[in-house]
Design a protein around this motif. Structure first.
Motif, short mmCIF file in Angstrom:
data_model
loop_
_atom_site.label_atom_id
_atom_site.label_comp_id
_atom_site.label_asym_id
_atom_site.label_seq_id
_atom_site.Cartn_x
_atom_site.Cartn_y
_atom_site.Cartn_z
N ASP A 186 -28.40 36.52 103.08
CA ASP A 186 -27.95 38.19 102.56
C ASP A 186 -29.02 38.21 101.91
O ASP A 186 -29.01 37.68 100.30
CB ASP A 186 -26.42 38.43 101.23
N TYR A 187 -29.72 39.44 102.51
CA TYR A 187 -30.93 39.09 101.85
C TYR A 187 -31.00 40.59 100.64
O TYR A 187 -31.43 41.68 99.94
CB TYR A 187 -32.07 39.83 102.49
N TYR A 188 -29.57 40.91 100.76
CA TYR A 188 -29.10 42.59 99.65
C TYR A 188 -29.23 42.47 98.24
O TYR A 188 -29.96 43.06 97.51
CB TYR A 188 -27.76 43.17 100.70
N ARG A 189 -28.33 41.40 98.44
CA ARG A 189 -28.07 41.19 97.18
C ARG A 189 -28.36 39.64 96.06
O ARG A 189 -28.10 39.70 94.86
CB ARG A 189 -26.46 40.68 97.15
N ASP A 190 -29.05 38.89 97.66
CA ASP A 190 -29.46 37.68 96.65
C ASP A 190 -29.15 36.88 95.78
O ASP A 190 -29.80 36.44 94.43
CB ASP A 190 -30.82 38.62 96.82
N LEU A 191 -27.56 36.36 95.81
CA LEU A 191 -27.42 35.43 94.55
C LEU A 191 -27.85 34.22 94.71
O LEU A 191 -27.64 33.90 93.42
CB LEU A 191 -25.91 36.36 94.99
N SER A 192 -27.76 34.30 96.37
CA SER A 192 -28.54 32.74 96.27
C SER A 192 -30.49 32.94 96.62
O SER A 192 -30.54 33.72 97.27
CB SER A 192 -28.24 32.05 97.41
N PRO A 193 -31.47 31.88 95.73
CA PRO A 193 -32.77 32.46 96.31
C PRO A 193 -32.48 32.09 98.50
O PRO A 193 -32.35 31.39 98.89
CB PRO A 193 -33.29 30.81 96.12
N ARG A 194 -33.65 33.01 98.51
CA ARG A 194 -33.94 33.51 99.78
C ARG A 194 -33.80 31.95 100.57
O ARG A 194 -33.02 31.27 102.14
CB ARG A 194 -34.40 34.05 100.39
N ASP A 195 -34.59 30.32 100.29
CA ASP A 195 -35.06 30.34 101.11
C ASP A 195 -34.10 28.70 101.30
O ASP A 195 -33.70 27.71 101.37
CB ASP A 195 -36.09 29.10 99.87
N VAL A 196 -33.14 29.09 99.82
CA VAL A 196 -31.44 27.82 99.50
C VAL A 196 -30.55 28.44 100.58
O VAL A 196 -30.12 27.97 100.96
CB VAL A 196 -31.28 27.86 98.02
N GLN A 197 -30.21 29.34 101.26
CA GLN A 197 -29.36 30.61 101.70
C GLN A 197 -29.89 30.00 103.40
O GLN A 197 -28.82 29.36 103.81
CB GLN A 197 -30.62 31.96 102.03
N ARG A 198 -31.67 29.35 103.52
CA ARG A 198 -31.79 29.15 105.02
C ARG A 198 -31.60 28.36 104.62
O ARG A 198 -30.39 27.76 105.87
CB ARG A 198 -32.84 29.79 105.05
N ARG A 199 -31.42 27.10 104.06
CA ARG A 199 -31.38 25.36 104.18
C ARG A 199 -29.64 25.81 104.43
O ARG A 199 -29.30 24.82 105.36
CB ARG A 199 -32.16 24.72 103.49
N ALA A 200 -28.69 26.47 103.79
CA ALA A 200 -27.27 25.87 103.56
C ALA A 200 -27.48 26.54 104.99
O ALA A 200 -26.10 26.30 105.74
CB ALA A 200 -27.06 26.69 102.36
N PHE A 201 -28.05 27.84 105.76
CA PHE A 201 -27.04 28.64 106.75
C PHE A 201 -27.35 27.42 107.88
O PHE A 201 -26.22 27.03 108.37
CB PHE A 201 -27.67 29.39 107.14
N GLN A 202 -28.83 26.72 108.07
CA GLN A 202 -29.23 25.92 109.32
C GLN A 202 -28.27 24.32 108.79
O GLN A 202 -27.75 23.85 110.13
CB GLN A 202 -30.54 25.31 108.90
N ALA A 203 -27.62 24.50 107.53
CA ALA A 203 -26.80 22.83 107.71
C ALA A 203 -25.54 22.85 108.41
O ALA A 203 -25.13 22.19 108.69
CB ALA A 203 -27.08 22.18 106.12
N GLN A 204 -24.99 23.87 107.89
CA GLN A 204 -23.84 24.62 108.06
C GLN A 204 -23.53 24.96 109.72
O GLN A 204 -22.88 24.93 110.23
CB GLN A 204 -23.50 25.59 107.88
N LEU A 205 -24.85 25.19 110.06
CA LEU A 205 -24.73 25.23 111.89
C LEU A 205 -25.26 23.91 112.21
O LEU A 205 -24.64 24.09 113.16
CB LEU A 205 -26.15 26.67 111.88
N ALA A 206 -25.47 23.02 112.25
CA ALA A 206 -25.87 22.38 112.33
C ALA A 206 -24.68 20.96 112.50
O ALA A 206 -23.70 20.90 113.57
CB ALA A 206 -26.62 21.46 112.17
N TRP A 207 -24.06 21.44 111.26
CA TRP A 207 -22.22 20.68 111.10
C TRP A 207 -21.27 21.56 112.29
O TRP A 207 -20.84 20.87 113.12
CB TRP A 207 -22.07 21.26 109.99
#
Ligand SMILES: [Zn+2]
Length: 271
Positions: free
Chosen positions: A97-118
């Motif tokens: 979510d780059y609209y509200r940016d409530l977490s830093p974008r690199d943190v968002q990308r890492r969390a996304f990737q980790a959960q996709l892998a899981w």
């Protein structure tokens, strides 16, 4: 007539006063299943509780991009445990979510990737939140999808919820093996390009949702949203496509059953 609300947030405080009545109204409106979606550790836990308590409710567990900064190894471990329950049908909602940016974008990308892998390891589809992050979402999904081409998840990788991309992105997502889900904004006078997209989408890739308590469709815009209102979203899409309401309801319900395998493994879907 049977409907599925493929994306609801029944755990949220806005339903605390009348949750039981909300679910009862959904049943009366023809819903046979509601997927209630976790956005963080606590709401994922609550989603699973609700799915245990109510036969028609299923759960998705995950950490939303807004809360990406809370995804530590402890949280992921609890989500893994929760996801073993048969009533958990997907990992979500996850994404960028780059609209509200409530977490830093690199943190968002890492969390996304980790959960996709899981999710891939778990063998469950994903529920994707994408707001003003289309290019990065598609890049991650393409990369994730490639090695899954011969897995049991092939062709049912997940859903882009409250789809907000363009037609080209819709086609690309479908090609990868995703479904697209449409919510309240399609009923608004300023539905914009969403109108062209819902007309063009293949019927077997389309889901309907409320995203309640948010995104209330017409004619209830301005009030709290609830799963029974998925009917208005479905009616609007049927009208735009020149189809009978019952035909679209049957198709979107079959799609949700296929994507989330709602009849397996415990056969609770009220047929
Ligand atoms: Zn949501």
């Amino acid at each position: 007539m049977k409907l599925v609300d493929s994306h609801a947030h029944l755990d949220m405080a806005k339903f605390d006063a009348d949750r039981e009545a909300v679910i009862e109204r959904a049943r009366a409106a023809g819903l046979v299943a509601i997927i209630t979606i976790g956005v963080d550790r606590a709401s994922s836990r609550r989603a699973v509780e609700l799915a245990t308590e109510y036969e028609m409710v299923y759960a998705a567990v995950g950490v939303h991009p807004h809360d990406a900064k809370t995804l530590d190894s402890d949280t992921l471990a609890e989500l893994r445990d929760l996801a073993r329950q048969p009533q958990v049908v997907a990992v979500g909602e996850i994404g960028l979510d780059y609209y509200r940016d409530l977490s830093p974008r690199d943190v968002q990308r890492r969390a996304f990737q980790a959960q996709l892998a899981w999710a891939a390891k778990l063998g469950k589809p994903v529920i994707i939140h994408d707001r003003e992050a289309h290019a990065d979402v598609m890049a991650q999904l393409s990369q994730w999808a490639a090695p899954l081409a011969d897995s049991p998840l092939a062709g049912r990788l997940g859903v882009l919820h409250t789809f907000s991309g363009d037609l080209e992105m819709a086609e690309r997502a479908i090609e990868l093996g995703f479904y697209l889900s449409i919510s309240g904004p399609v009923t608004y006078r300023k539905a914009g390009r969403l109108v062209e997209i819902v007309k063009a989408l293949p019927l077997d890739r389309l889901l309907v949702e409320t995203d309640c308590p948010f995104l209330t469709p017409e004619p209830h815009r301005g009030q709290r949203n609830e799963p029974a209102y998925v009917r208005f979203v479905t009616e609007r899409i049927a009208a735009l496509r020149g189809m009978a309401f019952g035909e679209l309801a049957a198709a979107t319900t079959a799609n949700a059953q296929r994507l989330f395998q709602l009849e397996a493994p415990d056969g609770r879907l009220a047929a």
